[in-house]
Design a protein around this motif. Structure first.
Motif, PDB file in Angstrom:
ATOM      1  N   LEU A  68     -15.783   7.255  -4.671  1.00 17.67           N
ATOM      2  CA  LEU A  68     -15.372   5.866  -4.451  1.00 17.67           C
ATOM      3  C   LEU A  68     -13.868   5.766  -4.219  1.00 17.67           C
ATOM      4  O   LEU A  68     -13.410   5.002  -3.355  1.00 17.67           O
ATOM      5  CB  LEU A  68     -15.774   5.009  -5.652  1.00 17.67           C
ATOM      6  CG  LEU A  68     -17.278   4.750  -5.830  1.00 17.67           C
ATOM      7  CD1 LEU A  68     -17.544   4.092  -7.179  1.00 17.67           C
ATOM      8  CD2 LEU A  68     -17.829   3.892  -4.697  1.00 17.67           C
ATOM      9  N   LEU A  69     -13.085   6.516  -4.971  1.00 15.45           N
ATOM     10  CA  LEU A  69     -11.631   6.506  -4.803  1.00 15.45           C
ATOM     11  C   LEU A  69     -11.253   6.976  -3.395  1.00 15.45           C
ATOM     12  O   LEU A  69     -10.442   6.345  -2.707  1.00 15.45           O
ATOM     13  CB  LEU A  69     -10.969   7.396  -5.857  1.00 15.45           C
ATOM     14  CG  LEU A  69     -10.930   6.846  -7.284  1.00 15.45           C
ATOM     15  CD1 LEU A  69     -10.594   7.958  -8.275  1.00 15.45           C
ATOM     16  CD2 LEU A  69      -9.896   5.720  -7.404  1.00 15.45           C
ATOM     17  N   ALA A  70     -11.830   8.089  -2.970  1.00 14.76           N
ATOM     18  CA  ALA A  70     -11.509   8.627  -1.646  1.00 14.76           C
ATOM     19  C   ALA A  70     -11.953   7.665  -0.540  1.00 14.76           C
ATOM     20  O   ALA A  70     -11.241   7.463   0.449  1.00 14.76           O
ATOM     21  CB  ALA A  70     -12.172   9.992  -1.461  1.00 14.76           C
ATOM     22  N   ALA A  71     -13.126   7.068  -0.710  1.00 14.45           N
ATOM     23  CA  ALA A  71     -13.633   6.133   0.298  1.00 14.45           C
ATOM     24  C   ALA A  71     -12.723   4.923   0.442  1.00 14.45           C
ATOM     25  O   ALA A  71     -12.437   4.469   1.558  1.00 14.45           O
ATOM     26  CB  ALA A  71     -15.048   5.682  -0.067  1.00 14.45           C
ATOM     27  N   ALA A  72     -12.232   4.395  -0.684  1.00 19.14           N
ATOM     28  CA  ALA A  72     -11.390   3.208  -0.645  1.00 19.14           C
ATOM     29  C   ALA A  72      -9.994   3.509  -0.128  1.00 19.14           C
ATOM     30  O   ALA A  72      -9.392   2.697   0.574  1.00 19.14           O
ATOM     31  CB  ALA A  72     -11.311   2.588  -2.042  1.00 19.14           C
ATOM     32  N   ILE A  73      -9.479   4.682  -0.456  1.00 16.89           N
ATOM     33  CA  ILE A  73      -8.089   5.006  -0.106  1.00 16.89           C
ATOM     34  C   ILE A  73      -7.948   5.467   1.340  1.00 16.89           C
ATOM     35  O   ILE A  73      -7.042   5.025   2.054  1.00 16.89           O
ATOM     36  CB  ILE A  73      -7.544   6.080  -1.075  1.00 16.89           C
ATOM     37  CG1 ILE A  73      -7.363   5.475  -2.473  1.00 16.89           C
ATOM     38  CG2 ILE A  73      -6.230   6.673  -0.568  1.00 16.89           C
ATOM     39  CD1 ILE A  73      -7.045   6.491  -3.547  1.00 16.89           C
ATOM     40  N   LYS A  88       0.841  -1.199   0.000  1.00 13.25           N
ATOM     41  CA  LYS A  88       0.000   0.000   0.000  1.00 13.25           C
ATOM     42  C   LYS A  88       0.880   1.255   0.000  1.00 13.25           C
ATOM     43  O   LYS A  88       1.845   1.328   0.766  1.00 13.25           O
ATOM     44  CB  LYS A  88      -0.896   0.027   1.239  1.00 13.25           C
ATOM     45  CG  LYS A  88      -1.768  -1.204   1.435  1.00 13.25           C
ATOM     46  CD  LYS A  88      -2.564  -1.087   2.722  1.00 13.25           C
ATOM     47  CE  LYS A  88      -3.416  -2.322   2.977  1.00 13.25           C
ATOM     48  NZ  LYS A  88      -2.606  -3.513   3.300  1.00 13.25           N
ATOM     49  N   PRO A  89       0.551   2.236  -0.833  1.00 16.16           N
ATOM     50  CA  PRO A  89       1.298   3.507  -0.794  1.00 16.16           C
ATOM     51  C   PRO A  89       0.931   4.309   0.451  1.00 16.16           C
ATOM     52  O   PRO A  89      -0.227   4.311   0.878  1.00 16.16           O
ATOM     53  CB  PRO A  89       0.835   4.232  -2.064  1.00 16.16           C
ATOM     54  CG  PRO A  89       0.032   3.244  -2.855  1.00 16.16           C
ATOM     55  CD  PRO A  89      -0.468   2.229  -1.882  1.00 16.16           C
ATOM     56  N   PRO A 137      -3.616  -0.496  -4.151  1.00 19.70           N
ATOM     57  CA  PRO A 137      -4.181  -0.123  -5.456  1.00 19.70           C
ATOM     58  C   PRO A 137      -5.016  -1.220  -6.092  1.00 19.70           C
ATOM     59  O   PRO A 137      -6.074  -0.949  -6.672  1.00 19.70           O
ATOM     60  CB  PRO A 137      -2.925   0.192  -6.283  1.00 19.70           C
ATOM     61  CG  PRO A 137      -1.954   0.713  -5.276  1.00 19.70           C
ATOM     62  CD  PRO A 137      -2.185  -0.130  -4.057  1.00 19.70           C
ATOM     63  N   LYS A 138      -4.575  -2.481  -5.977  1.00 20.69           N
ATOM     64  CA  LYS A 138      -5.354  -3.586  -6.560  1.00 20.69           C
ATOM     65  C   LYS A 138      -6.718  -3.712  -5.901  1.00 20.69           C
ATOM     66  O   LYS A 138      -7.733  -3.950  -6.568  1.00 20.69           O
ATOM     67  CB  LYS A 138      -4.580  -4.902  -6.432  1.00 20.69           C
ATOM     68  CG  LYS A 138      -3.431  -5.053  -7.416  1.00 20.69           C
ATOM     69  CD  LYS A 138      -2.818  -6.437  -7.319  1.00 20.69           C
ATOM     70  CE  LYS A 138      -1.708  -6.616  -8.348  1.00 20.69           C
ATOM     71  NZ  LYS A 138      -1.099  -7.971  -8.272  1.00 20.69           N
ATOM     72  N   MET A 139      -6.753  -3.567  -4.580  1.00 24.73           N
ATOM     73  CA  MET A 139      -8.023  -3.678  -3.878  1.00 24.73           C
ATOM     74  C   MET A 139      -8.919  -2.462  -4.122  1.00 24.73           C
ATOM     75  O   MET A 139     -10.156  -2.579  -4.134  1.00 24.73           O
ATOM     76  CB  MET A 139      -7.792  -3.853  -2.378  1.00 24.73           C
ATOM     77  CG  MET A 139      -7.365  -5.252  -1.981  1.00 24.73           C
ATOM     78  SD  MET A 139      -8.631  -6.486  -2.383  1.00 24.73           S
ATOM     79  CE  MET A 139      -7.885  -7.950  -1.649  1.00 24.73           C
ATOM     80  N   LEU A 155      -3.017   9.067  -7.968  1.00 21.34           N
ATOM     81  CA  LEU A 155      -3.146   9.377  -6.544  1.00 21.34           C
ATOM     82  C   LEU A 155      -2.019   8.772  -5.719  1.00 21.34           C
ATOM     83  O   LEU A 155      -1.759   9.218  -4.601  1.00 21.34           O
ATOM     84  CB  LEU A 155      -4.495   8.882  -6.026  1.00 21.34           C
ATOM     85  CG  LEU A 155      -5.715   9.599  -6.624  1.00 21.34           C
ATOM     86  CD1 LEU A 155      -7.004   8.919  -6.200  1.00 21.34           C
ATOM     87  CD2 LEU A 155      -5.726  11.068  -6.214  1.00 21.34           C
ATOM     88  N   ALA A 156      -1.344   7.767  -6.264  1.00 14.06           N
ATOM     89  CA  ALA A 156      -0.186   7.200  -5.579  1.00 14.06           C
ATOM     90  C   ALA A 156       1.080   7.995  -5.872  1.00 14.06           C
ATOM     91  O   ALA A 156       2.126   7.729  -5.281  1.00 14.06           O
ATOM     92  CB  ALA A 156       0.019   5.747  -6.009  1.00 14.06           C
ATOM     93  N   SER A 157       0.987   8.979  -6.762  1.00 12.41           N
ATOM     94  CA  SER A 157       2.121   9.846  -7.076  1.00 12.41           C
ATOM     95  C   SER A 157       1.960  11.154  -6.308  1.00 12.41           C
ATOM     96  O   SER A 157       1.142  11.248  -5.392  1.00 12.41           O
ATOM     97  CB  SER A 157       2.178  10.109  -8.585  1.00 12.41           C
ATOM     98  OG  SER A 157       1.117  10.966  -8.978  1.00 12.41           O
TER      99      SER A 157
END
Length: 373
Positions: free
Chosen positions: A96-101, A28-29, A36-38, A74-76
């Motif tokens: 969804l991106l913010a919720a997962a990250i 995980k970053p 990222p995969k999840m 987002l990982a950069s």
């Protein structure tokens, strides 16, 4: 969650996110809650080849490459700008991106003509300033500053709706990853707020707003662009509309069936109207509506609720047509004339040839136009 009008994604899918986090052994970053995969799996859903003990439903319908590019961005150390026509799912993907990250999608700034620099930096609690002076305690951090302090994702909706001064304030945040608070220099307090690892910004922009407040080249360089196209594939669009409609029925506890044949009528009518708009010679010959997938969902939602509360608890083509006219006729008499031309030139011949739902759809559309005229 039942007492919330609309739960954010991290609450709505909390149990699912907890489970994914418990089985996630991928790298995980930064301080990301999921790898990222999840994150990709959470958004696009699972497949049998993933070998999971449970199925993860798809939540965003779009090309896999768009989601992967967004996650990599987002990982950069760059911001992410999702750009596309209205109703293409930009905001939903950002949520969804913010919720997962980071399990927090609510750190949002809404871009409007009235958005100021304070909305993306900080403001002050006036009563506390009067009582105790300016300090970190009397400062009110913006959602963006909160995201910086917690290493989370900040969201900026409709970036091109904000003025150039507000947009320029983002440049230093994206470049330097800190916000200076000059009012605290004389107080002895820490006057710089630094971003923690994991901080990033997801912005959205409406491609139809080009020319409203165009982004400067300096700000563009701080973002990776991901262009979200309008969904034109009927199968994909049907999946999106069906997914959202099922959510609506669950939320309202409505036991009402949406016949697949009526869904086909809705999809075909929007396809016809889009083709007509593409062939139009001027804006006056086009509906004001963007004819997006989101607007299809709105038409169907209106028809379902009307059928449930005022109809026979059965969705009909007549009700669907009335909802379509009511939702898309925003300019009078221009939009009504365009819809009437569509009914006369396209739906009427089709109803004579196919009958069934198209005949009811034609009658419902004509009645709705007559009522509004």
């Amino acid at each position: 969650m039942s007492d919330l009008l609309r739960a954010p994604a991290e609450i709505k899918y909390a149990e699912e996110l907890d489970w994914l986090e418990s089985i996630d052994d991928n790298p995980k970053p930064f301080s990301w809650r999921l790898s990222p995969k999840m994150v990709r799996l959470f958004i696009l859903g699972s497949e049998p080849s993933d070998g999971l003990d449970r199925e993860i439903p798809r939540k965003w319908f779009g090309d896999r490459s768009f989601v992967e590019r967004a996650i990599v961005t987002l990982a950069s150390d760059r911001g992410l700008l999702l750009i596309g026509d209205p109703g293409t799912g930009k905001s939903w993907l950002a949520e969804l991106l913010a919720a997962a990250i980071c399990r927090n999608s609510t750190l949002v700034v809404q871009g409007t003509a009235g958005t100021t620099e304070d909305h993306i930096k900080y403001s002050w609690n006036v009563s506390m300033v009067i009582a105790k002076g300016q300090s970190r305690e009397s400062m009110i951090p913006s959602p963006i500053m909160t995201a910086m302090e917690t290493g989370a994702i900040g969201r900026f909706e409709e970036l091109t709706r904000a003025t150039s001064d507000v947009q320029d304030a983002l440049i230093s945040i994206l470049s330097e990853k800190y916000i200076s608070v000059p009012e605290l220099e004389s107080s002895g307090s820490d006057n710089i707020v630094f971003a923690k690892p994991g901080f990033s910004i997801i912005a959205t922009a409406n491609s139809r707003d080009r020319g409203v407040n165009d982004l400067s080249s300096a700000l563009k360089r701080r973002f990776n662009f991901v262009r979200i196209p309008v969904v034109t594939n009927k199968k994909s669009e049907a999946e999106i509309v069906r997914f959202r409609t099922e959510e609506l029925l669950r939320r309202h506890a409505i036991d009402l069936e949406v016949p697949p044949t009526l869904l086909d009528v809705l999809l075909q009518s929007f396809a016809d109207l889009r083709a007509s708009a593409a062939a139009a010679g001027s804006d006056d010959e086009k509906l004001e509506s963007a004819l997006s997938t989101a607007e299809q969902i709105g038409v169907l939602e209106d028809a379902v609720l009307h059928s449930n509360f005022f109809g026979e608890r059965t969705l009909t083509a007549r009700t669907l047509a009335a909802s379509l006219v009511g939702s898309l006729a925003r300019r009078e008499p221009e939009d009504l004339a365009i819809l009437n031309k569509y009914l006369h030139g396209v739906v009427e011949p089709r109803s004579k040839e196919e009958g069934g739902h198209w005949t009811e759809f034609l009658e419902g559309g004509r009645d709705a136009i007559a009522t509004l005229s």
